[in-house]
Design a protein around this motif. Structure first.
Motif, PDB file in Angstrom:
ATOM      1  N   GLU A  73     -11.636  28.207  18.657  1.00 32.98           N
ATOM      2  CA  GLU A  73     -12.536  28.739  19.675  1.00 32.98           C
ATOM      3  C   GLU A  73     -12.694  27.812  20.870  1.00 32.98           C
ATOM      4  O   GLU A  73     -13.465  28.111  21.787  1.00 32.98           O
ATOM      5  N   SER A 115     -10.675  25.523  23.997  1.00 37.30           N
ATOM      6  CA  SER A 115      -9.448  25.582  24.782  1.00 37.30           C
ATOM      7  C   SER A 115      -8.427  24.585  24.263  1.00 37.30           C
ATOM      8  O   SER A 115      -8.769  23.614  23.553  1.00 37.30           O
ATOM      9  N   VAL A 116      -7.184  24.795  24.628  1.00 35.87           N
ATOM     10  CA  VAL A 116      -6.117  23.863  24.279  1.00 35.87           C
ATOM     11  C   VAL A 116      -6.452  22.474  24.839  1.00 35.87           C
ATOM     12  O   VAL A 116      -6.319  21.461  24.146  1.00 35.87           O
ATOM     13  N   ASP A 145       0.717  24.744  30.637  1.00 40.93           N
ATOM     14  CA  ASP A 145       0.438  26.064  31.198  1.00 40.93           C
ATOM     15  C   ASP A 145      -0.575  26.850  30.372  1.00 40.93           C
ATOM     16  O   ASP A 145      -1.084  27.884  30.840  1.00 40.93           O
ATOM     17  N   ARG A 146      -0.864  26.365  29.162  1.00 48.58           N
ATOM     18  CA  ARG A 146      -1.833  27.030  28.291  1.00 48.58           C
ATOM     19  C   ARG A 146      -3.121  26.219  28.158  1.00 48.58           C
ATOM     20  O   ARG A 146      -3.948  26.517  27.290  1.00 48.58           O
ATOM     21  N   ASP A 156      -5.997  26.053  29.578  1.00 51.47           N
ATOM     22  CA  ASP A 156      -7.295  26.723  29.624  1.00 51.47           C
ATOM     23  C   ASP A 156      -7.420  27.865  28.630  1.00 51.47           C
ATOM     24  O   ASP A 156      -8.497  28.458  28.488  1.00 51.47           O
ATOM     25  N   ASP A 157      -6.347  28.171  27.913  1.00 45.45           N
ATOM     26  CA  ASP A 157      -6.396  29.239  26.916  1.00 45.45           C
ATOM     27  C   ASP A 157      -7.043  28.730  25.637  1.00 45.45           C
ATOM     28  O   ASP A 157      -7.002  27.536  25.322  1.00 45.45           O
ATOM     29  N   LEU A 158      -7.636  29.644  24.883  1.00 44.76           N
ATOM     30  CA  LEU A 158      -8.157  29.270  23.573  1.00 44.76           C
ATOM     31  C   LEU A 158      -7.000  28.916  22.641  1.00 44.76           C
ATOM     32  O   LEU A 158      -5.933  29.542  22.694  1.00 44.76           O
ATOM     33  N   GLU A 184      -5.200  31.601  20.749  1.00 38.11           N
ATOM     34  CA  GLU A 184      -4.278  32.492  21.444  1.00 38.11           C
ATOM     35  C   GLU A 184      -2.840  31.973  21.454  1.00 38.11           C
ATOM     36  O   GLU A 184      -1.928  32.682  21.884  1.00 38.11           O
ATOM     37  N   LEU A 185      -2.643  30.749  20.992  1.00 38.29           N
ATOM     38  CA  LEU A 185      -1.295  30.182  20.952  1.00 38.29           C
ATOM     39  C   LEU A 185      -0.486  30.799  19.822  1.00 38.29           C
ATOM     40  O   LEU A 185      -1.041  31.253  18.813  1.00 38.29           O
ATOM     41  N   GLN A 208       3.288  26.939  18.761  1.00 35.20           N
ATOM     42  CA  GLN A 208       2.520  26.203  19.757  1.00 35.20           C
ATOM     43  C   GLN A 208       1.290  25.539  19.149  1.00 35.20           C
ATOM     44  O   GLN A 208       0.906  24.433  19.557  1.00 35.20           O
ATOM     45  N   GLN A 209       0.664  26.182  18.167  1.00 39.08           N
ATOM     46  CA  GLN A 209      -0.461  25.552  17.477  1.00 39.08           C
ATOM     47  C   GLN A 209      -0.005  24.304  16.730  1.00 39.08           C
ATOM     48  O   GLN A 209      -0.725  23.294  16.683  1.00 39.08           O
TER      49      GLN A 209
END
Length: 244
Positions: free
Chosen positions: A92, A94-95, A136-137, A139-141, A144-145, A149-150
């Motif tokens: 929950e 951001s990256v 590039d990710r 700001d993403d949660l 969502e990866l 990527q996680q």
């Protein structure tokens, strides 16, 4: 002297003898693979090194310190970091914040209370995200990866405190062939400043990135050596032919 010296380490779980008198040396500046059939003791040995559980017997010496009975926190303070098989990112957040928190875990309480570290650490966070192709990710949660990527995010978090030794438990599990290839590419540069021990079932992957291999079978060291030595070992060939 080896960065990590394991001597006579044994571990039992009730009637199951998971490790039996295991000896392993890991040299600084190398990638060292632990391989073997399912149930051979690879992950058990990794957890004994990390302090996730204590060995019943034997000694573990890291960077000149006996860590056999040290807590995971004490081992981490000496420069040891672990990424478990199951991804443990904070979904929950951001990256960016996942990596920031990993770095902040080594900050003083005063700096954290004053909230003075976020701006100062931005360069380190950004560099790690760029290295693991996640900028590039940012700001993403984390939720969502993709799975791969996680995994890269968690490796970045494990490297955030600049450990001397990083332990990876099946980092390519569940990845696509392309993600496994990229993972090898992303890991290669860390050898300049961090030693790696990796447990992995993908023999092609581990063969391509490791300098030395230790082969476990039924809780014992079956063989050890450089990749070519292990590939030629009749004992290893027999085990992987009959038990994998």
């Amino acid at each position: 002297m080896a960065l990590l010296q394991i001597r006579g380490v044994s571990k039992s779980f009730r009637t199951l003898r998971a490790l039996e008198s295991v000896d392993v040396d890991v040299q600084a500046g190398t990638f060292h693979g632990l391989i073997g059939p399912n149930g051979s003791g690879k992950s058990t040995l990794l957890k004994a090194i990390a302090g996730a559980h204590f060995a019943d017997g034997g000694t573990i010496v890291f960077d000149g310190h006996d860590i056999t009975r040290a807590t995971p926190y004490e081992r981490a303070r000496l420069g040891l970091s672990l990424k478990f098989q199951i991804t443990a990112v904070l979904p929950e957040l951001s990256v960016y914040d996942n990596v920031l928190l990993a770095i902040q875990s080594g900050e003083s309480l005063m700096r954290l209370l004053l909230s003075s570290s976020r701006r100062a650490l931005d360069g380190e966070v950004t560099a790690l995200l760029e290295r693991f192709r996640l900028i590039d990710r940012a700001d993403d949660l984390a939720a969502e990866l993709s799975h791969g990527q996680q995994q890269w995010l968690e490796i970045a978090m494990a490297l955030a405190l600049r450990p001397k030794l990083l332990l990876l438990d099946e980092p390519t599990g569940g990845m696509s062939p392309e993600e496994r290839r990229v993972t090898g590419t992303l890991l290669a540069p860390i050898k300049a400043h961090c030693t790696l021990i990796i447990v992995e079932h993908d023999l092609h992957f581990i063969r391509d990135i490791c300098d030395h291999l230790t082969v476990l079978d039924q809780g014992r060291v079956l063989d050890h050596g450089d990749v070519e030595t292990i590939q030629r070992s009749p004992k290893v060939q027999q085990v992987f032919t009959t038990r994998v």
